[in-house]
Design an enzyme around this catalytic site. Sequence first.
Site, short mmCIF file in Angstrom:
data_model
loop_
_atom_site.label_atom_id
_atom_site.label_comp_id
_atom_site.label_asym_id
_atom_site.label_seq_id
_atom_site.Cartn_x
_atom_site.Cartn_y
_atom_site.Cartn_z
N HIS A 138 44.90 35.52 41.33
CA HIS A 138 46.16 35.60 40.59
C HIS A 138 47.37 35.31 41.49
O HIS A 138 48.47 35.05 40.98
CB HIS A 138 46.32 36.95 39.88
CG HIS A 138 46.59 38.12 40.80
ND1 HIS A 138 45.61 38.99 41.20
CD2 HIS A 138 47.73 38.56 41.36
CE1 HIS A 138 46.13 39.93 41.97
NE2 HIS A 138 47.43 39.67 42.09
N ASP A 168 38.70 37.21 40.45
CA ASP A 168 40.04 37.32 41.02
C ASP A 168 40.02 37.11 42.53
O ASP A 168 40.66 37.85 43.28
CB ASP A 168 40.69 38.66 40.68
CG ASP A 168 42.21 38.64 40.88
OD1 ASP A 168 42.77 37.53 40.91
OD2 ASP A 168 42.81 39.71 41.02
N GLY A 241 52.83 42.40 46.02
CA GLY A 241 52.86 41.68 47.28
C GLY A 241 51.70 42.05 48.18
O GLY A 241 51.35 41.31 49.10
N SER A 243 48.73 42.29 47.04
CA SER A 243 47.56 41.63 46.49
C SER A 243 47.01 40.60 47.47
O SER A 243 47.75 39.75 47.98
CB SER A 243 47.90 40.94 45.17
OG SER A 243 48.19 41.88 44.17
N GLY A 300 17.53 34.37 34.12
CA GLY A 300 17.21 34.03 32.73
C GLY A 300 17.17 35.23 31.81
O GLY A 300 16.32 35.29 30.90
#
Length: 497
Positions: A138, A168, A241, A243, A300
Amino acid sequence: MHLKRLFLIAVCTLAAFAAAPSVRQAFAEDAAKPADPGLSDVLTDLLHGVEGENSTSGPDKRVPFGREEVQLSFAPLVKQTAPAVVNVYASQTAKVTSPFEGDPFFEEFFGRAQPRAQSSLGSGVLVDPSGVIVTNYHVIKDADEVKVATADGREFTSKVMLKDETLDLAVLKISADKPFPVIAIGDSDALEVGDLVLAIGNPFGVGQTTTSGIVSALARSHIGVSDSGYFIQTDAAINPGNSGGALINMGGQLVGINTAIYSRSGGSIGIGFAIPSNMVRAFADAAKAGLDFFERPYIGAEFEAVTPQIAESLGMEKPTGALVSSVDGAGPAGKAGLKPGDVMLSLNNTPVESIEALDYRMATLSIGTKATFAVLSKGQQATLEIALERAPEGAKPSEVTLHGRSPFAGAKVAELSPRLAQRLGLRTDMKGVTVVDINRDSPAADFGFQPGDIVREVNGTSIDKAATLAQIAQQDTRWWRFTVERGGQILRQVLRY
C-alpha cells in the site's frame, strides 16, 4: 523471689554450655546434607532466570535483576540495525476531471484540468547487500515513481521487483557501488508473547524513529489490512509512515514488517500489526528468483473455517483446523487420499488453529517439497504426506485487451486456470473469464472494474471464453447489461453508455 530467679538463670546457663558440643555437631551434620531451597532462594533463582525442571522460557529470557540491568540501553541494537531501515517516497499523477471538460467555451475561460501529483510516504528494510528492500504494497500502490532515501542521506530511484496486494508486500531494488547495510531475517515462529521488540520507521515524515514494546499477541487475523490473516501484534508505537518499517527482536533480527495500526484518531494507541518475517523471507526469495508473482504451493484443495456447529457435528472438542470444502482428484491432495469433509489439524507437526493459519504456513513452504498433514477423517485421525507443487497452468491462457465503445474497453481479460487464479488471489477451483489488468485511463477503470472480477454474462450471452467477451465488446449498442462475480458476490448492472 530474686534468689529463685537467679537460681533458674544459673541452671539454664549451665545447661546451654553442656549442650554446646552436641549443638555444634548437629549444625555440622546439617551443613553436610543438601539444603532444601527456601523461599528466598526460589525467588532469587526466578529473578536470575535459573533454568529448572519446569523452566519453559530458557536461560536467555528473564526479568531485569537489579538497578544496573534496569538502566540498560537499546542504543547498541539501534546502531546495528537502523542504517538498514530506509524511507520510501512514492509519487503518482492523479487524473483530475472537470465539469467543463470538452466544452470549448468554458475551457477557454477556465482552462483544462491539469493532472495533480500525489505522493505517499512509508518505510522499507534492506534485506540484501545488493539493495533489495522489503516494504508494504500500500506504500507504493499505483505509483509512477518510487524513490528511496537511506539513513546516510543518499537518495535512489528504485525498481519494483515484485508486489502482492493480498499480502500487502512489495520488493524494491536500488543499486550502488558499495554493499548496503542489511538486517538479517529472523524466525518469527520463535516469537513468544511478552518478548521485547523495537519498531524502526519514519512516522509522519519527521525522520527515522525507534520505539520499543513487547509482542502483545500472535496469529492475529480479520483486522482488514490484507487477505493474509496472520499478523504479529505489538504495543511498540507505530504511526502513519511506519508502514514497511522493521520490527526487530533483541538479537537484532528482523521478525516483522510493520503494516498497520488500530486507531480511531489516526495515532498510535498501542495496537500495531506486523507481517511475520517468515512470510517476508519467502516473498523476498520469490522476488530474487525473478518470479512475476508470489507463487504459493498448490495441493489441489480448498478450505473453509470450522465453525462451532461443524465442530460439534464432527465430534470435535473445539472448533479448530481447516475444513476441506473441495478436492481436485487429479491434484496432489486427491492422490494422497484427502476428501471433502476432512479437517486439517496440523502441518509438519505445527497445530493449525484456523484457515488463516493454514494459508500462512502453506505460503511459507517451498514448491517441490512434501508436507505432512494430520487429518481428521470420519472421526479418525490420520497422517497424510502431500506433495507441494506449482499450480497448473492449464491451456495457455490468452490475455485479450478489450476495445470498442463498451464499459469493458481498456480491460485485459483471460480464461481462469489454477495458476492465474492464484496470481489474482482467487480460489484455484474457479472457472470463467476474469479481468487480469486495467488501463487506468480507460472506460473500464472509470466504471470500477477490478482485476479478479469474473464476467459471467453480457447482454444475455454467457461468457466462457475471452474471445467471446472481446467479440461482444465490439457491439454497436448504447445499452449494456452484464453480470460480474466479485469476492463471491454476484453484481448485476444495467447502464446506457
